[in-house]
Design an enzyme around this catalytic site. Structure first.
Site, PDB file in Angstrom:
ATOM      1  N   ASP A  17       0.891  -1.353   0.049  1.00 48.50           N
ATOM      2  CA  ASP A  17       0.147   0.068  -0.001  1.00 48.50           C
ATOM      3  C   ASP A  17       0.828   1.329  -0.174  1.00 48.50           C
ATOM      4  O   ASP A  17       1.560   1.433   1.016  1.00 48.50           O
ATOM      5  CB  ASP A  17      -0.861  -0.205   1.186  1.00 48.50           C
ATOM      6  CG  ASP A  17      -2.250   0.666   1.009  1.00 48.50           C
ATOM      7  OD1 ASP A  17      -2.222   1.822   0.500  1.00 48.50           O
ATOM      8  OD2 ASP A  17      -3.248   0.355   1.593  1.00 48.50           O
ATOM      9  N   ASP A  33      -2.670   5.065  -2.626  1.00 54.70           N
ATOM     10  CA  ASP A  33      -3.760   5.735  -1.458  1.00 54.70           C
ATOM     11  C   ASP A  33      -4.132   6.834  -2.137  1.00 54.70           C
ATOM     12  O   ASP A  33      -3.508   7.508  -2.851  1.00 54.70           O
ATOM     13  CB  ASP A  33      -2.933   5.719  -0.266  1.00 54.70           C
ATOM     14  CG  ASP A  33      -3.949   6.146   1.025  1.00 54.70           C
ATOM     15  OD1 ASP A  33      -4.860   5.448   1.038  1.00 54.70           O
ATOM     16  OD2 ASP A  33      -3.493   7.344   1.481  1.00 54.70           O
ATOM     17  N   GLU A  89      -6.757   3.946  -5.496  1.00 52.59           N
ATOM     18  CA  GLU A  89      -7.740   4.276  -4.607  1.00 52.59           C
ATOM     19  C   GLU A  89      -8.280   5.633  -5.167  1.00 52.59           C
ATOM     20  O   GLU A  89      -7.826   6.920  -4.929  1.00 52.59           O
ATOM     21  CB  GLU A  89      -7.495   4.495  -3.359  1.00 52.59           C
ATOM     22  CG  GLU A  89      -8.686   4.617  -2.306  1.00 52.59           C
ATOM     23  CD  GLU A  89      -8.568   5.454  -0.931  1.00 52.59           C
ATOM     24  OE1 GLU A  89      -9.356   5.253  -0.021  1.00 52.59           O
ATOM     25  OE2 GLU A  89      -7.407   6.041  -0.813  1.00 52.59           O
ATOM     26  N   HIS A 106     -11.085  -1.707   4.422  1.00 55.55           N
ATOM     27  CA  HIS A 106     -10.906  -0.996   5.851  1.00 55.55           C
ATOM     28  C   HIS A 106     -11.545   0.205   6.098  1.00 55.55           C
ATOM     29  O   HIS A 106     -11.177   0.851   7.056  1.00 55.55           O
ATOM     30  CB  HIS A 106      -9.361  -0.979   6.205  1.00 55.55           C
ATOM     31  CG  HIS A 106      -8.635  -0.088   5.184  1.00 55.55           C
ATOM     32  ND1 HIS A 106      -8.742  -0.092   3.816  1.00 55.55           N
ATOM     33  CD2 HIS A 106      -7.942   0.968   5.558  1.00 55.55           C
ATOM     34  CE1 HIS A 106      -8.020   0.847   3.200  1.00 55.55           C
ATOM     35  NE2 HIS A 106      -7.546   1.579   4.300  1.00 55.55           N
ATOM     36  N   ASP A 107     -12.224   1.045   5.249  1.00 54.34           N
ATOM     37  CA  ASP A 107     -12.673   2.152   5.337  1.00 54.34           C
ATOM     38  C   ASP A 107     -14.320   2.348   5.384  1.00 54.34           C
ATOM     39  O   ASP A 107     -14.833   3.560   5.593  1.00 54.34           O
ATOM     40  CB  ASP A 107     -12.190   3.096   4.282  1.00 54.34           C
ATOM     41  CG  ASP A 107     -10.814   3.557   4.323  1.00 54.34           C
ATOM     42  OD1 ASP A 107     -10.229   3.511   5.426  1.00 54.34           O
ATOM     43  OD2 ASP A 107     -10.100   3.759   3.186  1.00 54.34           O
TER      44      ASP A 107
HETATM   45  C1  NOJ Z   1      -7.330   6.211   2.407  1.00 55.53           C
HETATM   46  C2  NOJ Z   1      -7.083   4.976   3.237  1.00 55.53           C
HETATM   47  O1  NOJ Z   1      -7.818   3.880   2.764  1.00 55.53           O
HETATM   48  C3  NOJ Z   1      -7.532   5.488   4.626  1.00 55.53           C
HETATM   49  O2  NOJ Z   1      -7.612   4.417   5.578  1.00 55.53           O
HETATM   50  C4  NOJ Z   1      -6.718   6.556   5.067  1.00 55.53           C
HETATM   51  O3  NOJ Z   1      -6.960   7.071   6.133  1.00 55.53           O
HETATM   52  C5  NOJ Z   1      -6.618   7.696   4.092  1.00 55.53           C
HETATM   53  N1  NOJ Z   1      -6.505   7.329   2.578  1.00 55.53           N
HETATM   54  C6  NOJ Z   1      -5.652   8.717   4.335  1.00 55.53           C
HETATM   55  O4  NOJ Z   1      -4.295   8.063   3.807  1.00 55.53           O
END
Ligand code: NOJ
Length: 531
Positions: free
Chosen positions: A102, A204, A263, A324-325
Protein backbone atom coordinates in the site's frame (compact mmCIF):
# COMPACT_ATOMS: atom_id res chain seq x y z
CA UNK A 1 -1.51 -20.26 -9.14
CA UNK A 2 -2.01 -19.96 -12.88
CA UNK A 3 -4.79 -21.49 -14.91
CA UNK A 4 -4.33 -21.86 -18.63
CA UNK A 5 -2.47 -19.71 -21.10
CA UNK A 6 -2.40 -15.92 -20.84
CA UNK A 7 -3.41 -16.06 -17.20
CA UNK A 8 -2.63 -12.68 -15.70
CA UNK A 9 -2.73 -12.84 -11.92
CA UNK A 10 -4.13 -9.38 -11.17
CA UNK A 11 -6.68 -9.41 -14.01
CA UNK A 12 -7.89 -13.01 -14.11
CA UNK A 13 -7.36 -13.85 -10.47
CA UNK A 14 -8.88 -12.78 -7.16
CA UNK A 15 -7.15 -10.39 -4.76
CA UNK A 16 -7.43 -10.31 -0.99
CA UNK A 17 -6.89 -7.36 1.34
CA UNK A 18 -5.21 -7.90 4.69
CA UNK A 19 -5.30 -5.23 7.36
CA UNK A 20 -2.01 -6.39 8.94
CA UNK A 21 -2.76 -5.16 12.46
CA UNK A 22 -5.70 -7.55 12.57
CA UNK A 23 -4.85 -10.67 10.60
CA UNK A 24 -2.60 -12.75 12.84
CA UNK A 25 -0.37 -11.86 15.78
CA UNK A 26 2.66 -14.14 16.04
CA UNK A 27 4.52 -12.37 18.86
CA UNK A 28 1.75 -11.87 21.41
CA UNK A 29 1.74 -8.06 21.49
CA UNK A 30 -1.91 -7.94 20.43
CA UNK A 31 -1.16 -6.50 16.98
CA UNK A 32 -0.92 -8.61 13.84
CA UNK A 33 2.44 -8.93 12.07
CA UNK A 34 4.19 -10.29 8.97
CA UNK A 35 5.18 -13.53 10.64
CA UNK A 36 1.53 -14.03 11.55
CA UNK A 37 0.54 -13.56 7.92
CA UNK A 38 3.23 -16.04 6.85
CA UNK A 39 1.87 -18.65 9.25
CA UNK A 40 -1.63 -18.19 7.84
CA UNK A 41 -0.67 -18.38 4.17
CA UNK A 42 -2.33 -21.80 4.02
CA UNK A 43 -5.70 -20.14 4.52
CA UNK A 44 -5.16 -17.90 1.50
CA UNK A 45 -3.92 -20.79 -0.60
CA UNK A 46 -6.94 -22.94 0.22
CA UNK A 47 -9.20 -19.98 -0.53
CA UNK A 48 -7.58 -19.83 -3.95
CA UNK A 49 -6.67 -16.14 -4.20
CA UNK A 50 -3.85 -14.89 -6.42
CA UNK A 51 -2.59 -11.81 -4.65
CA UNK A 52 -2.62 -10.15 -1.27
CA UNK A 53 -2.79 -6.41 -0.68
CA UNK A 54 -1.29 -5.44 2.66
CA UNK A 55 -2.46 -2.15 4.15
CA UNK A 56 0.68 -0.14 5.06
CA UNK A 57 3.46 -1.90 6.98
CA UNK A 58 6.07 0.88 6.72
CA UNK A 59 7.58 2.63 9.76
CA UNK A 60 4.95 5.00 11.03
CA UNK A 61 3.92 6.85 14.19
CA UNK A 62 0.54 5.14 13.49
CA UNK A 63 -1.52 8.30 13.85
CA UNK A 64 -3.58 6.94 10.94
CA UNK A 65 -2.42 3.35 11.50
CA UNK A 66 0.25 3.31 8.84
CA UNK A 67 -1.26 5.74 6.33
CA UNK A 68 1.20 8.23 7.87
CA UNK A 69 4.47 6.90 6.51
CA UNK A 70 7.78 7.87 8.12
CA UNK A 71 9.98 5.77 5.82
CA UNK A 72 8.82 4.26 2.52
CA UNK A 73 11.69 1.77 2.39
CA UNK A 74 11.48 -0.22 5.59
CA UNK A 75 9.09 -2.24 7.76
CA UNK A 76 7.71 -0.94 11.06
CA UNK A 77 9.14 -3.03 13.95
CA UNK A 78 5.56 -3.62 15.08
CA UNK A 79 5.10 -5.75 11.96
CA UNK A 80 8.61 -7.26 11.77
CA UNK A 81 11.72 -6.67 9.71
CA UNK A 82 12.71 -6.45 6.08
CA UNK A 83 13.95 -10.01 6.50
CA UNK A 84 10.46 -11.09 7.58
CA UNK A 85 9.02 -9.30 4.60
CA UNK A 86 11.42 -11.00 2.15
CA UNK A 87 10.58 -14.36 3.67
CA UNK A 88 6.86 -13.68 3.34
CA UNK A 89 7.19 -12.56 -0.29
CA UNK A 90 9.31 -15.63 -1.10
CA UNK A 91 7.01 -18.16 0.56
CA UNK A 92 3.91 -16.51 -0.84
CA UNK A 93 5.47 -16.60 -4.29
CA UNK A 94 6.20 -20.30 -3.92
CA UNK A 95 2.50 -20.79 -3.23
CA UNK A 96 1.53 -18.73 -6.29
CA UNK A 97 0.58 -15.59 -4.36
CA UNK A 98 1.83 -12.07 -5.18
CA UNK A 99 2.15 -9.38 -2.54
CA UNK A 100 0.79 -5.87 -3.16
CA UNK A 101 2.03 -3.04 -0.96
CA UNK A 102 0.00 0.00 0.00
CA UNK A 103 1.92 2.99 -1.33
CA UNK A 104 0.88 6.35 0.09
CA UNK A 105 2.12 9.05 -2.29
CA UNK A 106 -0.19 11.94 -1.45
CA UNK A 107 1.22 12.59 2.03
CA UNK A 108 3.84 11.43 4.51
CA UNK A 109 3.90 11.41 8.28
CA UNK A 110 4.94 14.67 9.90
CA UNK A 111 7.78 12.56 11.34
CA UNK A 112 9.16 11.60 7.92
CA UNK A 113 12.74 12.98 7.63
CA UNK A 114 11.70 14.80 4.45
CA UNK A 115 9.05 16.74 6.34
CA UNK A 116 11.30 17.36 9.34
CA UNK A 117 13.83 18.81 6.92
CA UNK A 118 11.17 20.77 5.07
CA UNK A 119 9.87 22.41 8.24
CA UNK A 120 13.37 23.04 9.69
CA UNK A 121 13.66 26.47 8.06
CA UNK A 122 12.11 28.66 5.40
CA UNK A 123 14.99 27.87 3.07
CA UNK A 124 15.21 24.11 3.52
CA UNK A 125 16.12 22.36 0.23
CA UNK A 126 13.02 20.18 0.70
CA UNK A 127 10.70 23.13 1.37
CA UNK A 128 8.99 22.64 -1.96
CA UNK A 129 8.47 18.91 -1.44
CA UNK A 130 5.41 19.91 0.61
CA UNK A 131 2.99 22.85 0.47
CA UNK A 132 4.15 25.76 2.61
CA UNK A 133 2.37 29.09 2.29
CA UNK A 134 2.28 32.43 4.07
CA UNK A 135 -0.95 33.25 5.89
CA UNK A 136 -3.59 35.33 4.24
CA UNK A 137 -4.49 38.80 5.55
CA UNK A 138 -5.24 38.65 9.26
CA UNK A 139 -3.33 35.38 9.64
CA UNK A 140 -5.98 33.19 7.99
CA UNK A 141 -5.08 29.99 6.08
CA UNK A 142 -4.00 30.42 2.44
CA UNK A 143 -7.30 29.10 1.06
CA UNK A 144 -10.59 27.56 2.17
CA UNK A 145 -9.78 23.87 1.60
CA UNK A 146 -11.12 21.53 4.22
CA UNK A 147 -9.45 18.30 5.34
CA UNK A 148 -11.18 15.01 4.53
CA UNK A 149 -10.73 14.22 8.23
CA UNK A 150 -12.38 17.41 9.51
CA UNK A 151 -11.36 21.03 10.01
CA UNK A 152 -9.23 23.21 7.74
CA UNK A 153 -6.61 21.53 5.54
CA UNK A 154 -3.91 23.97 6.72
CA UNK A 155 -1.85 23.79 9.91
CA UNK A 156 0.07 26.74 11.32
CA UNK A 157 3.75 26.19 12.03
CA UNK A 158 5.01 28.56 14.73
CA UNK A 159 8.69 28.11 13.95
CA UNK A 160 8.56 29.07 10.28
CA UNK A 161 5.42 31.21 10.54
CA UNK A 162 3.82 29.50 7.60
CA UNK A 163 0.97 27.11 7.02
CA UNK A 164 1.39 23.62 5.56
CA UNK A 165 -1.26 21.66 3.71
CA UNK A 166 -2.70 18.37 4.95
CA UNK A 167 -5.71 16.85 3.20
CA UNK A 168 -6.14 14.38 6.08
CA UNK A 169 -4.77 14.59 9.66
CA UNK A 170 -2.42 17.43 10.54
CA UNK A 171 0.17 14.68 11.08
CA UNK A 172 -0.16 13.80 7.35
CA UNK A 173 1.36 16.70 5.39
CA UNK A 174 0.64 16.62 1.64
CA UNK A 175 3.49 15.99 -0.80
CA UNK A 176 4.01 18.25 -3.77
CA UNK A 177 4.07 16.12 -6.92
CA UNK A 178 4.98 19.15 -9.04
CA UNK A 179 8.50 19.07 -7.59
CA UNK A 180 10.70 16.87 -9.84
CA UNK A 181 13.07 15.88 -7.02
CA UNK A 182 10.15 14.62 -4.94
CA UNK A 183 8.90 12.66 -7.94
CA UNK A 184 12.33 11.04 -8.35
CA UNK A 185 12.52 10.20 -4.64
CA UNK A 186 9.06 8.63 -4.70
CA UNK A 187 9.85 6.64 -7.84
CA UNK A 188 12.92 5.30 -6.06
CA UNK A 189 10.69 3.97 -3.27
CA UNK A 190 8.72 2.00 -5.86
CA UNK A 191 11.90 0.55 -7.33
CA UNK A 192 13.07 -0.46 -3.86
CA UNK A 193 10.07 -2.79 -3.43
CA UNK A 194 9.86 -3.91 -7.04
CA UNK A 195 13.45 -5.13 -6.78
CA UNK A 196 12.41 -7.08 -3.66
CA UNK A 197 9.83 -8.90 -5.73
CA UNK A 198 6.49 -7.33 -4.83
CA UNK A 199 3.72 -7.84 -7.36
CA UNK A 200 2.58 -4.25 -7.27
CA UNK A 201 0.99 -1.45 -5.35
CA UNK A 202 -2.33 -0.23 -4.11
CA UNK A 203 -2.03 3.54 -4.37
CA UNK A 204 -3.64 5.54 -1.61
CA UNK A 205 -5.90 8.58 -2.35
CA UNK A 206 -4.54 8.85 -5.85
CA UNK A 207 -7.13 11.47 -6.80
CA UNK A 208 -5.48 13.83 -4.30
CA UNK A 209 -1.92 13.49 -5.59
CA UNK A 210 -2.09 16.71 -7.57
CA UNK A 211 -3.87 19.93 -6.84
CA UNK A 212 -4.69 23.15 -8.58
CA UNK A 213 -1.31 24.90 -9.03
CA UNK A 214 -2.88 28.21 -7.99
CA UNK A 215 -4.42 26.61 -4.85
CA UNK A 216 -7.70 28.38 -5.65
CA UNK A 217 -10.58 28.26 -3.18
CA UNK A 218 -13.11 25.45 -3.56
CA UNK A 219 -16.70 26.61 -4.13
CA UNK A 220 -18.68 26.37 -0.90
CA UNK A 221 -21.95 24.47 -0.64
CA UNK A 222 -24.25 26.73 1.39
CA UNK A 223 -25.77 25.17 4.47
CA UNK A 224 -23.46 22.13 4.56
CA UNK A 225 -20.68 21.92 7.13
CA UNK A 226 -17.58 19.68 7.36
CA UNK A 227 -15.60 18.17 4.48
CA UNK A 228 -18.84 17.88 2.46
CA UNK A 229 -19.38 21.65 2.70
CA UNK A 230 -17.42 22.40 -0.43
CA UNK A 231 -17.01 21.09 -3.95
CA UNK A 232 -13.54 19.61 -4.02
CA UNK A 233 -12.77 20.75 -7.53
CA UNK A 234 -9.32 22.23 -6.82
CA UNK A 235 -7.89 19.84 -4.26
CA UNK A 236 -8.87 16.55 -5.88
CA UNK A 237 -9.08 14.91 -9.29
CA UNK A 238 -6.84 17.53 -10.90
CA UNK A 239 -6.18 16.58 -14.56
CA UNK A 240 -2.41 16.77 -14.01
CA UNK A 241 -2.63 13.55 -11.97
CA UNK A 242 -2.73 11.66 -15.26
CA UNK A 243 0.80 12.71 -16.30
CA UNK A 244 2.07 11.59 -12.87
CA UNK A 245 0.37 8.23 -13.35
CA UNK A 246 1.92 7.78 -16.77
CA UNK A 247 5.31 8.27 -15.13
CA UNK A 248 4.53 5.58 -12.56
CA UNK A 249 3.21 3.22 -15.24
CA UNK A 250 6.35 3.60 -17.33
CA UNK A 251 8.38 2.67 -14.27
CA UNK A 252 6.23 -0.39 -13.52
CA UNK A 253 6.36 -1.50 -17.14
CA UNK A 254 10.11 -1.86 -16.73
CA UNK A 255 9.38 -4.95 -14.60
CA UNK A 256 7.59 -8.16 -15.39
CA UNK A 257 3.83 -8.53 -14.62
CA UNK A 258 3.62 -5.83 -11.96
CA UNK A 259 0.50 -3.82 -11.34
CA UNK A 260 -0.96 -0.74 -9.70
CA UNK A 261 -4.49 -0.38 -8.37
CA UNK A 262 -5.51 3.11 -7.39
CA UNK A 263 -7.83 4.32 -4.70
CA UNK A 264 -9.90 6.75 -6.74
CA UNK A 265 -12.38 7.79 -4.10
CA UNK A 266 -14.74 9.41 -6.56
CA UNK A 267 -18.26 8.19 -7.17
CA UNK A 268 -18.52 9.22 -10.81
CA UNK A 269 -17.63 6.18 -12.96
CA UNK A 270 -16.70 8.34 -15.95
CA UNK A 271 -14.08 10.14 -13.86
CA UNK A 272 -12.80 6.90 -12.34
CA UNK A 273 -12.44 5.40 -15.82
CA UNK A 274 -10.06 8.20 -16.82
CA UNK A 275 -7.48 6.77 -14.41
CA UNK A 276 -6.89 3.89 -16.83
CA UNK A 277 -5.69 6.39 -19.44
CA UNK A 278 -5.12 4.65 -22.75
CA UNK A 279 -3.79 1.60 -20.99
CA UNK A 280 -0.84 3.77 -19.92
CA UNK A 281 -1.98 4.76 -16.41
CA UNK A 282 -3.43 2.48 -13.74
CA UNK A 283 -3.83 -1.24 -14.38
CA UNK A 284 -6.88 -1.15 -12.10
CA UNK A 285 -8.90 1.66 -10.58
CA UNK A 286 -11.13 0.96 -7.61
CA UNK A 287 -14.78 1.48 -8.42
CA UNK A 288 -16.40 2.06 -5.04
CA UNK A 289 -19.98 2.43 -6.24
CA UNK A 290 -21.06 -0.89 -4.68
CA UNK A 291 -20.11 0.51 -1.28
CA UNK A 292 -23.09 2.83 -1.53
CA UNK A 293 -25.58 0.45 -3.17
CA UNK A 294 -28.73 -0.58 -1.43
CA UNK A 295 -29.55 -4.30 -1.20
CA UNK A 296 -31.48 -4.16 -4.41
CA UNK A 297 -31.10 -6.00 -7.72
CA UNK A 298 -31.79 -2.87 -9.77
CA UNK A 299 -29.24 -0.83 -7.81
CA UNK A 300 -26.42 -3.32 -8.45
CA UNK A 301 -27.44 -3.76 -12.08
CA UNK A 302 -27.36 0.01 -12.49
CA UNK A 303 -23.85 0.27 -11.03
CA UNK A 304 -22.50 -2.55 -13.17
CA UNK A 305 -23.99 -1.15 -16.37
CA UNK A 306 -22.74 2.35 -15.56
CA UNK A 307 -19.18 1.17 -15.18
CA UNK A 308 -19.33 -1.21 -18.15
CA UNK A 309 -20.35 1.75 -20.30
CA UNK A 310 -17.26 3.81 -19.48
CA UNK A 311 -14.38 1.47 -18.73
CA UNK A 312 -11.98 1.75 -21.68
CA UNK A 313 -11.09 -1.23 -23.82
CA UNK A 314 -7.59 -1.29 -22.35
CA UNK A 315 -9.04 -1.12 -18.84
CA UNK A 316 -10.51 -3.79 -16.61
CA UNK A 317 -13.10 -3.21 -13.83
CA UNK A 318 -12.66 -3.85 -10.12
CA UNK A 319 -15.27 -5.27 -7.76
CA UNK A 320 -15.31 -4.20 -4.12
CA UNK A 321 -17.92 -4.76 -1.43
CA UNK A 322 -15.81 -4.12 1.69
CA UNK A 323 -12.54 -2.60 2.80
CA UNK A 324 -10.91 -1.08 5.89
CA UNK A 325 -12.69 2.27 5.45
CA UNK A 326 -16.34 1.24 5.30
CA UNK A 327 -18.67 -0.97 7.36
CA UNK A 328 -18.38 -4.61 6.33
CA UNK A 329 -20.96 -5.56 3.71
CA UNK A 330 -22.29 -8.47 5.79
CA UNK A 331 -23.27 -5.78 8.29
CA UNK A 332 -24.49 -3.25 5.73
CA UNK A 333 -26.82 -5.87 4.25
CA UNK A 334 -27.58 -7.74 7.44
CA UNK A 335 -31.12 -8.85 8.14
CA UNK A 336 -32.51 -10.90 11.04
CA UNK A 337 -33.80 -13.60 8.73
CA UNK A 338 -31.91 -13.17 5.47
CA UNK A 339 -28.51 -11.82 6.55
CA UNK A 340 -26.60 -15.08 6.05
CA UNK A 341 -28.26 -15.76 2.68
CA UNK A 342 -27.46 -12.24 1.53
CA UNK A 343 -23.78 -12.67 2.37
CA UNK A 344 -23.82 -15.73 0.11
CA UNK A 345 -25.57 -13.92 -2.74
CA UNK A 346 -23.09 -11.03 -2.38
CA UNK A 347 -20.18 -13.48 -2.62
CA UNK A 348 -21.63 -15.02 -5.77
CA UNK A 349 -22.11 -11.59 -7.35
CA UNK A 350 -18.59 -10.42 -6.46
CA UNK A 351 -16.99 -13.57 -7.85
CA UNK A 352 -18.97 -13.88 -11.08
CA UNK A 353 -19.06 -10.32 -12.42
CA UNK A 354 -16.55 -8.92 -14.92
CA UNK A 355 -13.58 -7.40 -13.13
CA UNK A 356 -11.02 -8.20 -10.48
CA UNK A 357 -12.71 -9.02 -7.16
CA UNK A 358 -11.10 -7.64 -4.01
CA UNK A 359 -12.00 -9.56 -0.87
CA UNK A 360 -11.55 -7.96 2.53
CA UNK A 361 -10.13 -10.32 5.19
CA UNK A 362 -12.90 -12.05 7.12
CA UNK A 363 -15.62 -11.56 4.53
CA UNK A 364 -15.10 -15.18 3.51
CA UNK A 365 -16.52 -16.22 6.90
CA UNK A 366 -19.15 -13.47 6.94
CA UNK A 367 -17.47 -11.31 9.59
CA UNK A 368 -19.65 -8.47 10.79
CA UNK A 369 -18.69 -5.09 12.21
CA UNK A 370 -17.78 -5.32 15.90
CA UNK A 371 -19.19 -2.70 18.27
CA UNK A 372 -16.35 -0.78 19.93
CA UNK A 373 -16.80 0.48 23.52
CA UNK A 374 -15.93 4.15 23.87
CA UNK A 375 -12.79 3.52 25.88
CA UNK A 376 -11.35 1.25 23.15
CA UNK A 377 -11.84 3.56 20.18
CA UNK A 378 -8.62 3.89 18.17
CA UNK A 379 -9.49 5.44 14.81
CA UNK A 380 -8.57 9.16 14.81
CA UNK A 381 -11.50 10.15 12.62
CA UNK A 382 -13.90 8.99 15.32
CA UNK A 383 -12.47 12.01 17.16
CA UNK A 384 -11.80 14.50 14.36
CA UNK A 385 -14.96 13.84 12.34
CA UNK A 386 -17.66 12.00 14.28
CA UNK A 387 -17.78 8.87 16.51
CA UNK A 388 -20.28 7.31 14.11
CA UNK A 389 -17.78 7.28 11.22
CA UNK A 390 -14.96 5.55 13.14
CA UNK A 391 -13.52 2.63 11.17
CA UNK A 392 -12.53 0.39 14.07
CA UNK A 393 -15.65 -1.84 13.82
CA UNK A 394 -14.55 -3.16 10.40
CA UNK A 395 -10.91 -3.57 11.49
CA UNK A 396 -11.26 -6.02 14.38
CA UNK A 397 -9.14 -9.21 14.53
CA UNK A 398 -9.65 -12.05 12.12
CA UNK A 399 -11.72 -14.81 13.68
CA UNK A 400 -9.72 -18.02 13.31
CA UNK A 401 -10.78 -20.22 16.22
CA UNK A 402 -13.65 -20.47 18.71
CA UNK A 403 -11.49 -19.35 21.66
CA UNK A 404 -11.69 -16.01 23.53
CA UNK A 405 -8.89 -14.44 21.50
CA UNK A 406 -10.24 -15.99 18.30
CA UNK A 407 -6.89 -17.69 17.65
CA UNK A 408 -5.57 -14.24 16.69
CA UNK A 409 -3.24 -13.50 19.60
CA UNK A 410 -1.84 -14.79 22.89
CA UNK A 411 -1.97 -11.25 24.23
CA UNK A 412 -4.54 -8.49 24.59
CA UNK A 413 -5.91 -7.74 21.10
CA UNK A 414 -5.54 -4.08 20.03
CA UNK A 415 -9.25 -3.99 19.13
CA UNK A 416 -11.96 -6.18 20.66
CA UNK A 417 -12.70 -9.60 19.20
CA UNK A 418 -16.12 -9.84 17.56
CA UNK A 419 -18.74 -11.20 19.99
CA UNK A 420 -19.74 -13.79 17.37
CA UNK A 421 -16.22 -15.24 17.07
CA UNK A 422 -17.15 -18.39 19.02
CA UNK A 423 -19.63 -19.40 16.35
CA UNK A 424 -18.26 -17.53 13.31
CA UNK A 425 -14.65 -18.52 12.68
CA UNK A 426 -12.43 -20.23 10.14
CA UNK A 427 -11.94 -23.47 12.11
CA UNK A 428 -15.69 -24.18 12.35
CA UNK A 429 -16.43 -23.26 8.77
CA UNK A 430 -13.53 -25.36 7.57
CA UNK A 431 -15.31 -28.43 8.95
CA UNK A 432 -18.68 -27.56 7.46
CA UNK A 433 -18.97 -28.08 3.70
CA UNK A 434 -22.08 -25.92 3.59
CA UNK A 435 -20.32 -22.90 5.15
CA UNK A 436 -19.75 -19.51 3.57
CA UNK A 437 -16.01 -20.21 3.57
CA UNK A 438 -16.56 -23.24 1.36
CA UNK A 439 -18.85 -21.25 -0.92
CA UNK A 440 -16.06 -18.68 -1.42
CA UNK A 441 -13.58 -21.47 -2.16
CA UNK A 442 -15.89 -23.13 -4.64
CA UNK A 443 -16.82 -19.88 -6.35
CA UNK A 444 -13.17 -18.92 -6.73
CA UNK A 445 -12.33 -22.38 -8.09
CA UNK A 446 -15.24 -22.24 -10.56
CA UNK A 447 -14.20 -18.77 -11.66
CA UNK A 448 -10.65 -19.98 -12.21
CA UNK A 449 -11.56 -22.96 -14.38
CA UNK A 450 -14.27 -21.13 -16.38
CA UNK A 451 -12.83 -18.64 -18.89
CA UNK A 452 -16.23 -16.94 -19.25
CA UNK A 453 -16.13 -16.07 -15.54
CA UNK A 454 -12.58 -14.80 -15.26
CA UNK A 455 -12.20 -13.20 -18.68
CA UNK A 456 -15.58 -13.03 -20.37
CA UNK A 457 -17.72 -10.13 -21.60
CA UNK A 458 -20.68 -9.06 -19.51
CA UNK A 459 -24.28 -8.78 -20.65
CA UNK A 460 -27.36 -8.13 -18.54
CA UNK A 461 -30.25 -10.62 -18.81
CA UNK A 462 -33.52 -8.77 -18.27
CA UNK A 463 -35.33 -10.42 -15.38
CA UNK A 464 -38.19 -10.17 -12.95
CA UNK A 465 -38.21 -7.49 -10.28
CA UNK A 466 -35.74 -8.30 -7.54
CA UNK A 467 -33.53 -10.49 -9.75
CA UNK A 468 -30.17 -9.43 -11.15
CA UNK A 469 -29.11 -11.80 -13.92
CA UNK A 470 -26.32 -11.70 -16.45
CA UNK A 471 -24.32 -13.68 -18.93
CA UNK A 472 -20.54 -13.92 -19.14
CA UNK A 473 -19.01 -15.16 -22.38
CA UNK A 474 -15.51 -15.76 -23.67
CA UNK A 475 -15.30 -17.63 -26.97
CA UNK A 476 -16.92 -21.02 -26.42
CA UNK A 477 -17.14 -20.57 -22.69
CA UNK A 478 -20.50 -19.28 -21.43
CA UNK A 479 -21.81 -18.79 -17.90
CA UNK A 480 -25.11 -17.38 -16.67
CA UNK A 481 -25.89 -16.05 -13.25
CA UNK A 482 -29.15 -15.17 -11.51
CA UNK A 483 -29.26 -13.52 -8.09
CA UNK A 484 -32.52 -13.14 -6.22
CA UNK A 485 -32.27 -10.05 -4.00
CA UNK A 486 -35.90 -10.37 -2.93
CA UNK A 487 -37.35 -12.28 -0.02
CA UNK A 488 -39.74 -14.28 -2.15
CA UNK A 489 -39.18 -17.08 -4.64
CA UNK A 490 -38.51 -15.87 -8.17
CA UNK A 491 -38.11 -17.42 -11.58
CA UNK A 492 -35.34 -16.38 -13.95
CA UNK A 493 -35.13 -17.29 -17.63
CA UNK A 494 -31.49 -18.05 -18.29
CA UNK A 495 -31.99 -19.06 -21.94
CA UNK A 496 -31.01 -22.27 -23.72
CA UNK A 497 -28.04 -24.51 -23.05
CA UNK A 498 -26.97 -27.60 -21.14
CA UNK A 499 -25.40 -27.19 -17.74
CA UNK A 500 -21.83 -28.42 -17.29
CA UNK A 501 -21.09 -27.09 -13.83
CA UNK A 502 -22.32 -24.49 -11.40
CA UNK A 503 -23.17 -23.54 -7.85
CA UNK A 504 -26.16 -22.51 -5.81
CA UNK A 505 -25.87 -20.29 -2.76
CA UNK A 506 -28.36 -22.59 -0.97
CA UNK A 507 -26.71 -25.94 -0.58
CA UNK A 508 -28.57 -29.17 -1.08
CA UNK A 509 -30.74 -28.24 -4.06
CA UNK A 510 -29.37 -29.95 -7.17
CA UNK A 511 -28.38 -27.98 -10.24
CA UNK A 512 -30.72 -28.14 -13.23
CA UNK A 513 -29.56 -30.21 -16.20
CA UNK A 514 -30.50 -27.49 -18.63
CA UNK A 515 -30.48 -23.72 -18.25
CA UNK A 516 -33.97 -22.41 -19.18
CA UNK A 517 -36.32 -21.22 -16.47
CA UNK A 518 -34.62 -21.51 -13.12
CA UNK A 519 -36.50 -21.31 -9.85
CA UNK A 520 -34.72 -19.35 -7.12
CA UNK A 521 -35.59 -19.41 -3.45
CA UNK A 522 -35.72 -16.15 -1.46
CA UNK A 523 -32.24 -14.54 -1.33
CA UNK A 524 -30.77 -17.25 -3.47
CA UNK A 525 -28.26 -17.13 -6.31
CA UNK A 526 -27.16 -19.57 -8.98
CA UNK A 527 -24.28 -19.65 -11.43
CA UNK A 528 -24.31 -22.08 -14.31
CA UNK A 529 -21.45 -22.84 -16.66
CA UNK A 530 -22.80 -24.15 -19.96
CA UNK A 531 -21.56 -27.00 -22.10
C1 NOJ B 1 -7.37 6.17 2.32
C2 NOJ B 1 -7.11 5.01 3.20
O1 NOJ B 1 -7.80 3.90 2.72
C3 NOJ B 1 -7.54 5.41 4.59
O2 NOJ B 1 -7.56 4.32 5.47
C4 NOJ B 1 -6.61 6.50 5.05
O3 NOJ B 1 -7.03 6.96 6.32
C5 NOJ B 1 -6.63 7.67 4.06
N1 NOJ B 1 -6.52 7.23 2.70
C6 NOJ B 1 -5.49 8.61 4.31
O4 NOJ B 1 -4.29 8.06 3.87
Amino acid sequence: MGSGENWLWWRDGVLYQIYPRSFMDANGDGVGDLEGIRRRLGHLVSLGVDGVWLSPVFPSPMKDFGYDVADYCDIDPLFGTLGDFDRLVGEARDEGLRMILDWVPAHTSDEHPWFLDSRSSRTSPRKDWYFWRDPGRGGVPPNNWSSAFGGPAWEWDEATEQYYLHSHLKEQPDLNWRNPELVRAMHDTLRFWLERGVGGFRIDVIHRMLKDPGLRDNPEIPGVSGPGGQKHIHDENHPDVHAALRGIRTLLDGYDERMAVGEVYIFDPAEVAKYYGKGDELHLAFNFCFLRSRWDAAAFRHEVERFEAVVPEEGWPTLVLSNHDVPRHASRYDHPEWGESRARVAAMMLLTLRGTPFLYYGEEIGMRNTPIPEDRVKDPIARTLHPAVGRDPERTPMQWEPDPSAGFTDGEPWLPIGPDAVRRNVALQERDRTSLLWLYRELIALRRRTPALHRGRYETIDSADGVFAYERRSGESVARVALNFSEEPREADLGPGGVMAGLRTHRGTPLPERCGRVLLGPSEGIVLALV
